[in-house]
Design an enzyme around this catalytic site. Structure first.
Site, PDB file in Angstrom:
ATOM      1  CG  ASP A  76      -2.098   0.929   1.081  1.00 59.09           C
ATOM      2  OD1 ASP A  76      -2.078   1.757   0.141  1.00 59.09           O
ATOM      3  OD2 ASP A  76      -3.034   0.846   1.895  1.00 59.09           O
ATOM      4  CG  ASP A 106      -3.096   3.660  -3.540  1.00 55.64           C
ATOM      5  OD1 ASP A 106      -4.042   2.992  -3.978  1.00 55.64           O
ATOM      6  OD2 ASP A 106      -3.192   4.371  -2.522  1.00 55.64           O
ATOM      7  CD  GLU A 107      -5.261  -1.552  -1.082  1.00 55.44           C
ATOM      8  OE1 GLU A 107      -5.579  -2.308  -0.149  1.00 55.44           O
ATOM      9  OE2 GLU A 107      -5.971  -0.578  -1.438  1.00 55.44           O
TER      10      GLU A 107
END
Length: 464
Positions: A11, A105-106
């Site tokens: 993350d 973003d993950e």
């Protein structure tokens, strides 16, 4: 569930805001809030400095401004964030063929499938190297969680924030989960959390002690069984490398309700062009055109039309969206519009072009509506054809001045635009103000956060 912590969850830390801070030296170490800046805007990401004031994602922007009036408020630059995300995802795919992106973003990674890890020690080394590689390639930080299943890996990455690495050793899961709030578990939102609280269940340990039958009675069969398994630290979900895209859509929420029917029509056409652009970027086409309209009273209407075959022609999508709009009453005002395409395929049906013969010569890149969309994405809004050109500069977006070089928009209004001239490699730059129509000022592409040495390939790039 495996007996080694070889499921990794990455993350990126406050991704949008961190990217803006890395891009703008004057904002480093300061409160930065990224999102829609209008009265109906919401926070997309807040930097850790802004979170100290209670600001968080999905918060109304008006509330964020009350909590942190001195923060920097910026309009998102999604193309910029996407380019950084592609670099990060390339690093993940170098570790394993099983990478499951959840957002820009993950992502989850099955380290065992790629031979990158086979026990706790090798998993820890792989996670540490990944964090170092991300910093070297992007200049940003990410938090890594390692565990024997996806649920626990995600919980571990939350514990690792910011800029850390946490490993949950097999055998310790129940003890670690027990005192945590039930809201920690996936699928337990505010409503389910309140329902469990009224039943006297506050922690994961109390959830497990309640028993499966009680949870099924409280929450229903599917949800009750799933939550009981998670309370026992059981999660058999595999890391899935590819998720099938079911639809492509775009939508805009307006600061002020739109009452003019002509304006509504123009907005629908603009959204149709944006939707087609996304289709083409993904190499897809679609058969079903969907129009979404949220009216002044928050009632939401959806209309759809299925074509004879899949298309990625902007004229066809615009025409279909226009027909759908004719069946919707917008006289009271419109607060949100959206256009989507579903029934996706990886080919187009050429004879559909006949449906828009009158517009055959005009594509998504035509300097009419499509050109306006590109300008808006760059932070500049132009007026309708034939009207005087008005340029509006979005806060945080990149610009270039013929004399002063590269900078970014700090704000604009009353016919003026304020620009801070700095780059990711410079120190905090000087601020200058110009007329909004200054001919020497123009939109610019974002600069890379980490300069690439000559002859060095970017992450994921293959050189011949």
């Amino acid at each position: 569930m495996r007996n080694t912590p070889t499921i990794l969850h990455l993350d990126m830390d406050a991704f949008f805001a961190s990217a803006e801070q890395a891009s703008k030296p004057s904002l480093r170490g300061k409160a930065v809030i990224v999102g829609g800046l209008g009265p109906r805007g919401v926070v997309a990401t807040a930097s850790y400095e802004a979170r100290v004031f209670g600001v968080h994602s999905a918060m109304p922007m008006a509330q964020a401004r009350r909590l942190a009036p001195n923060a920097a408020y910026l309009v998102p630059r999604f193309g910029f964030y996407r380019s950084i995300s592609e670099q990060v995802m390339a690093l993940l795919r170098a570790l394993s063929p099983l990478v499951e992106p959840l957002s820009l973003d993950e992502a989850f990674v099955d380290l065992e499938a790629g031979g990158a890890a086979w026990d706790e020690a090798s998993a820890r080394l792989a996670g540490a190297k990944l964090r170092a590689d991300i910093r070297a390639v992007t200049g940003l930080t990410g938090s890594v969680g390692l565990a024997a299943c996806k649920m626990l890996a995600k919980i571990a990455s939350e514990q690792a924030k910011p800029d850390g690495l946490v490993v949950i050793e097999p055998g310790t899961e129940r003890a670690m989960l027990g005192p945590m709030s039930v809201r920690t578990l996936p699928g337990v939102g505010p409503a389910t959390g309140d329902h469990l609280r009224r039943a006297g269940i506050h922690t994961v340990e109390e959830l497990a002690e309640a028993g499966e039958d009680e949870l099924v009675r409280l929450l229903g069969k599917a949800h009750g069984h799933a939550l009981y398994a998670m309370a026992l630290a059981r999660d058999e979900r595999p890391v899935v490398a590819e998720r099938e895209t079911k639809s492509v859509s775009v939508e805009d929420t307006y600061d002020v309700d739109i009452h003019d029917r002509v304006r509504v029509g123009l907005e629908v056409q603009r959204l149709a062009d944006r939707c087609v652009r996304r289709l083409r970027e993904a190499g897809l086409s679609g058969r079903t055109i969907v129009l979404k309209v949220r009216r002044y009273d928050f009632s939401t209407l959806t209309r759809s039309e299925t074509l004879r075959g899949p298309t990625d022609d902007p004229a066809v999508v615009r025409e279909a969206a226009g027909r759908l709009l004719e069946s919707v009453d917008t006289t009271g005002g419109v607060r949100l519009l959206g256009v989507g395409v579903s029934g996706l395929a990886d080919y187009t049906q050429e004879d559909l072009f006949a449906q828009a013969a009158g517009e055959r010569g005009r594509g998504a890149e035509d300097p009419g509506e499509g050109g306006a969309v590109e300008a808006a994405a760059a932070g500049v809004v132009t007026a309708e054809a034939g009207a005087p050109v008005e340029r509006r500069w979005a806060a945080g977006h990149d610009v270039r001045h013929a004399e002063f070089g590269h900078g970014w928009v700090q704000g604009s209004g009353v016919g003026r635009v304020t620009v801070r001239f700095e780059t990711p490699e410079s120190g905090p730059g000087r601020v200058r103000t110009f007329r909004v129509d200054d001919p020497e000022l123009s939109p610019a592409e974002p600069l890379p956060l980490v300069p690439r040495a000559p002859g060095v390939a970017a992450a994921g790039e293959v050189r011949a």
